[in-house]
Motif scaffolding. Structure first.
Motif, mmCIF file in Angstrom:
data_model
loop_
_atom_site.group_PDB
_atom_site.id
_atom_site.type_symbol
_atom_site.label_atom_id
_atom_site.label_comp_id
_atom_site.label_asym_id
_atom_site.label_seq_id
_atom_site.Cartn_x
_atom_site.Cartn_y
_atom_site.Cartn_z
ATOM 1 N N VAL A 354 -34.213 66.986 37.286
ATOM 2 C CA VAL A 354 -34.391 65.715 36.847
ATOM 3 C C VAL A 354 -35.726 65.206 37.657
ATOM 4 O O VAL A 354 -35.361 65.281 39.052
ATOM 5 C CB VAL A 354 -33.193 64.856 37.342
ATOM 6 N N ILE A 355 -36.721 65.032 37.088
ATOM 7 C CA ILE A 355 -37.901 64.721 37.696
ATOM 8 C C ILE A 355 -38.189 63.095 37.682
ATOM 9 O O ILE A 355 -38.296 62.684 36.753
ATOM 10 C CB ILE A 355 -39.113 65.369 37.154
ATOM 11 N N THR A 356 -38.468 62.737 38.954
ATOM 12 C CA THR A 356 -38.786 61.263 39.091
ATOM 13 C C THR A 356 -40.354 60.967 38.867
ATOM 14 O O THR A 356 -41.165 61.876 39.080
ATOM 15 C CB THR A 356 -38.562 60.639 40.468
ATOM 16 N N PRO A 357 -40.738 59.777 38.784
ATOM 17 C CA PRO A 357 -42.238 59.345 38.163
ATOM 18 C C PRO A 357 -42.949 59.758 39.450
ATOM 19 O O PRO A 357 -44.066 59.847 39.413
ATOM 20 C CB PRO A 357 -42.136 57.829 37.781
ATOM 21 N N ASP A 358 -42.316 59.952 40.541
ATOM 22 C CA ASP A 358 -43.154 60.370 41.824
ATOM 23 C C ASP A 358 -43.072 61.868 42.392
ATOM 24 O O ASP A 358 -43.101 62.112 43.612
ATOM 25 C CB ASP A 358 -42.760 59.211 43.146
ATOM 26 N N ASN A 359 -42.783 62.449 41.426
ATOM 27 C CA ASN A 359 -42.731 64.044 41.292
ATOM 28 C C ASN A 359 -41.552 64.725 42.185
ATOM 29 O O ASN A 359 -42.024 65.637 43.124
ATOM 30 C CB ASN A 359 -43.885 64.732 41.914
ATOM 31 N N ARG A 360 -40.497 64.171 42.139
ATOM 32 C CA ARG A 360 -39.322 64.790 42.915
ATOM 33 C C ARG A 360 -38.271 65.255 41.907
ATOM 34 O O ARG A 360 -37.887 64.519 41.010
ATOM 35 C CB ARG A 360 -38.715 63.857 43.893
ATOM 36 N N ASP A 361 -37.513 66.207 42.487
ATOM 37 C CA ASP A 361 -36.527 67.056 41.393
ATOM 38 C C ASP A 361 -35.260 66.514 42.229
ATOM 39 O O ASP A 361 -34.903 66.913 43.379
ATOM 40 C CB ASP A 361 -36.430 68.273 41.448
ATOM 41 N N ILE A 362 -34.733 65.344 41.843
ATOM 42 C CA ILE A 362 -33.336 64.740 42.314
ATOM 43 C C ILE A 362 -32.026 65.456 41.878
ATOM 44 O O ILE A 362 -30.952 64.909 42.283
ATOM 45 C CB ILE A 362 -33.331 63.195 42.148
ATOM 46 N N ALA A 363 -31.993 66.225 40.990
ATOM 47 C CA ALA A 363 -30.720 67.115 40.643
ATOM 48 C C ALA A 363 -29.938 67.785 41.504
ATOM 49 O O ALA A 363 -30.765 68.439 42.473
ATOM 50 C CB ALA A 363 -31.171 67.984 39.460
ATOM 51 N N GLN A 364 -28.734 67.573 41.654
ATOM 52 C CA GLN A 364 -28.039 68.184 42.451
ATOM 53 C C GLN A 364 -27.024 69.011 42.381
ATOM 54 O O GLN A 364 -26.782 70.333 42.813
ATOM 55 C CB GLN A 364 -27.545 67.045 43.688
ATOM 56 N N ARG A 365 -25.999 68.658 41.530
ATOM 57 C CA ARG A 365 -24.932 69.319 40.587
ATOM 58 C C ARG A 365 -25.222 69.323 39.470
ATOM 59 O O ARG A 365 -25.357 68.061 38.549
ATOM 60 C CB ARG A 365 -23.445 68.960 41.157
ATOM 61 N N VAL A 366 -24.649 70.153 38.465
ATOM 62 C CA VAL A 366 -24.739 70.535 37.199
ATOM 63 C C VAL A 366 -23.467 70.805 36.523
ATOM 64 O O VAL A 366 -23.005 72.070 36.908
ATOM 65 C CB VAL A 366 -25.848 71.029 36.689
ATOM 66 N N GLY A 367 -22.725 70.289 35.608
ATOM 67 C CA GLY A 367 -21.609 70.689 35.068
ATOM 68 C C GLY A 367 -21.491 70.270 33.671
ATOM 69 O O GLY A 367 -22.375 69.845 32.927
ATOM 70 N N ILE A 368 -20.486 70.818 33.050
ATOM 71 C CA ILE A 368 -20.161 70.864 31.557
ATOM 72 C C ILE A 368 -18.927 69.859 31.363
ATOM 73 O O ILE A 368 -17.737 70.267 32.021
ATOM 74 C CB ILE A 368 -20.148 71.968 30.574
ATOM 75 N N VAL A 369 -19.117 68.782 30.837
ATOM 76 C CA VAL A 369 -17.878 67.772 30.583
ATOM 77 C C VAL A 369 -18.075 67.364 28.881
ATOM 78 O O VAL A 369 -18.839 66.772 28.705
ATOM 79 C CB VAL A 369 -18.011 66.517 31.360
ATOM 80 N N ASN A 370 -16.789 67.694 28.342
ATOM 81 C CA ASN A 370 -16.518 67.306 27.013
ATOM 82 C C ASN A 370 -17.775 67.914 26.192
ATOM 83 O O ASN A 370 -18.490 66.916 25.288
ATOM 84 C CB ASN A 370 -16.435 65.756 26.912
ATOM 85 N N ASP A 371 -18.225 68.966 26.330
ATOM 86 C CA ASP A 371 -19.479 69.354 25.603
ATOM 87 C C ASP A 371 -20.900 68.715 25.748
ATOM 88 O O ASP A 371 -21.659 68.989 25.095
ATOM 89 C CB ASP A 371 -19.066 69.587 24.039
ATOM 90 N N ASN A 372 -20.822 68.087 26.871
ATOM 91 C CA ASN A 372 -22.071 67.487 27.439
ATOM 92 C C ASN A 372 -22.363 67.945 28.584
ATOM 93 O O ASN A 372 -21.695 68.612 29.495
ATOM 94 C CB ASN A 372 -22.064 66.078 27.470
ATOM 95 N N ILE A 373 -23.605 68.110 28.947
ATOM 96 C CA ILE A 373 -24.055 68.411 30.445
ATOM 97 C C ILE A 373 -24.380 67.198 31.241
ATOM 98 O O ILE A 373 -24.909 66.078 30.916
ATOM 99 C CB ILE A 373 -25.629 69.121 30.287
ATOM 100 N N VAL A 374 -23.439 67.049 32.312
ATOM 101 C CA VAL A 374 -23.609 66.062 33.426
ATOM 102 C C VAL A 374 -24.382 66.544 34.517
ATOM 103 O O VAL A 374 -23.898 67.558 35.161
ATOM 104 C CB VAL A 374 -22.152 65.703 33.503
#
Length: 429
Positions: A354-374
């Motif tokens: 997840v890239i911010t307008p000032d060029n940072r990746d702020i993603a920390q944790r990724v999971g699958i919830v109800n057939d979606n990616i959270v």
């Protein structure tokens, strides 16, 4: 008509097997004797030709892919129901000039005997269709070529049209119907690492309209010619590539390819290729991977032939921002979303960022919830871009070290559905 056919057979055999005239006439006499002893019966012969070319740059031509298929015996394996351009029995040695291809096939020039996705696609189609159907597959295009030099008005485009015309004419002379359900597109690498900065989606869309119109003029078919799409994944070969750049040119090409599959009725999903093996982990698919692409493409083509369209593929349909969380909804192509870290080496956050307008990746944790990616993030996701597959080691491609992700939709089918790479801006929930 018989003697015209016989002359054609002899000429073909002279070219392919270097027969001299003596042996050609012995063969001709044997055929005439055989025909004199056998009743003529056209009932078991193919009545229709389904033609599916592969078109693009070096991956379309099979560059560097070690030969897996016995191309010399491919047509006979399928009793003549699997053929190349012009409905002949020659496969491989693909070049951007037809005279080069003919010479290299004649002398069995080893330098162009590459595996090509068309072979496995052709075999899959031949096995699915009955004996009344002939399958015609071949590859056209030119390696190291940007999209602007492959569209209508270019030599490779004209060569593709000529091969289709030649195949159509031969089919009609044999009394068979002729149909082109799709073209398999494999191009994009040159536009990425040469930084052409063209409007890739618009040009590829224009290609789809032109090829659809031009093929219909030849065949007279009513059905559209679909574009079966793959996806370029050579991000790390691009010398400017920085995965945290908010405006990341390199991911724009895969994004354009995915968007057309998702949104344009002339495009359907073949498969992305990041989950496969590349020669030396670099630019070109290896031989086995070319056959995998062929099987995915065949599945899409079968859908098109049977139902007029295909809904295969896995891609996002909505990317929502909710505070420090991004939620990705996907199309429902059947099956269950899972992370596969066995077939594809695990990558940070399974390939999501997840890239911010000032060029940072702020993603920390990724999971699958109800057939979606959270995706849980360290900051607010409003105005961010959510990416999948923008990563990898420098100058590497493929499932081990290249730009990749681990998301797949598993179902009962043999071919699992891997998620397309993407770059989508968030919308507020």
């Amino acid at each position: 008509m018989f003697f015209v056919f016989l002359q054609r057979v002899i000429a073909k055999d002279e070219a392919n097997m270097k027969w001299n005239s003596k042996w050609a006439w012995i063969f001709a006499m044997a055929i005439m004797v055989l025909l004199g002893l056998t009743a003529c019966d056209n009932g078991g012969k193919p009545k229709v030709v389904v033609c599916v070319p592969v078109y693009g740059q070096s991956l379309a031509m099979g560059e560097e892919a070690e030969l897996v298929t016995d191309i010399d015996g491919l047509s006979s394996k399928w009793e003549g129901r699997l053929v190349g351009e012009g409905l002949n029995e020659g496969f491989g040695y693909y070049e951007d000039r037809s005279w080069k291809k003919k010479i290299k096939r004649l002398i069995r020039y080893g330098n162009r005997r590459y595996e090509n996705s068309a072979f496995a696609m052709g075999e899959s189609l031949a096995s699915a269709f009955g004996k009344d159907t002939m399958v015609c597959v071949f590859a056209d295009g030119r390696g190291g070529t940007a999209i602007s030099h492959l569209i209508k008005g270019s030599y490779p485009y004209d060569a593709l049209i000529q091969d289709i015309q030649k195949s159509y004419d031969e089919a009609r002379e044999r009394g068979m119907e002729f149909f082109v359900p799709a073209i398999c597109w494999m191009q994009g690498e040159s536009d990425m690492f040469d930084y052409t900065r063209v409007d890739y989606a618009n040009i590829l869309k224009r290609f789809s309209i032109d090829i659809n119109r031009d093929i219909k003029k030849i065949t007279g078919q009513k059905r559209d010619v679909k574009i079966v799409g793959y996806q370029s994944c050579c991000l790390t070969k691009c010398y400017k590539f920085n995965p945290t750049d908010y405006d990341c040119y390199e991911i724009s090409i895969p994004q354009a390819q995915m968007q057309l599959i998702r949104e344009d009725s002339l495009f359907v999903s073949g498969t992305p290729v990041y989950f496969m093996d590349f020669v030396n982990d670099r630019l070109h698919l290896d031989g086995k991977s070319q056959t995998v692409v062929g099987r995915y493409n065949a599945a899409a083509v079968l859908d098109i032939v049977r139902w007029g369209d295909s809904n295969r593929g896995l891609y996002p349909v909505k990317v929502k921002s909710k505070g420090n969380t991004a939620i990705i909804e996907f199309n429902n192509s059947g099956g269950k979303l899972v992370f596969d870290t066995i077939n594809v080496n695990k990558v940070r956050n399974y390939g999501f960022s997840v890239i911010t307008p000032d060029n940072r990746d702020i993603a920390q944790r990724v999971g699958i919830v109800n057939d979606n990616i959270v995706i849980e993030c360290s900051d607010n996701t409003k105005g961010c871009k959510v990416r999948y597959g923008a990563n990898g080691e420098k100058n590497k491609s493929g499932r081990r070290f290249g730009a990749r992700g681990n998301l797949v939709r598993r179902n009962a089918a043999k071919l699992q559905v891997w998620c397309y790479m993407f770059d989508e801006a968030t919308t507020e929930r």
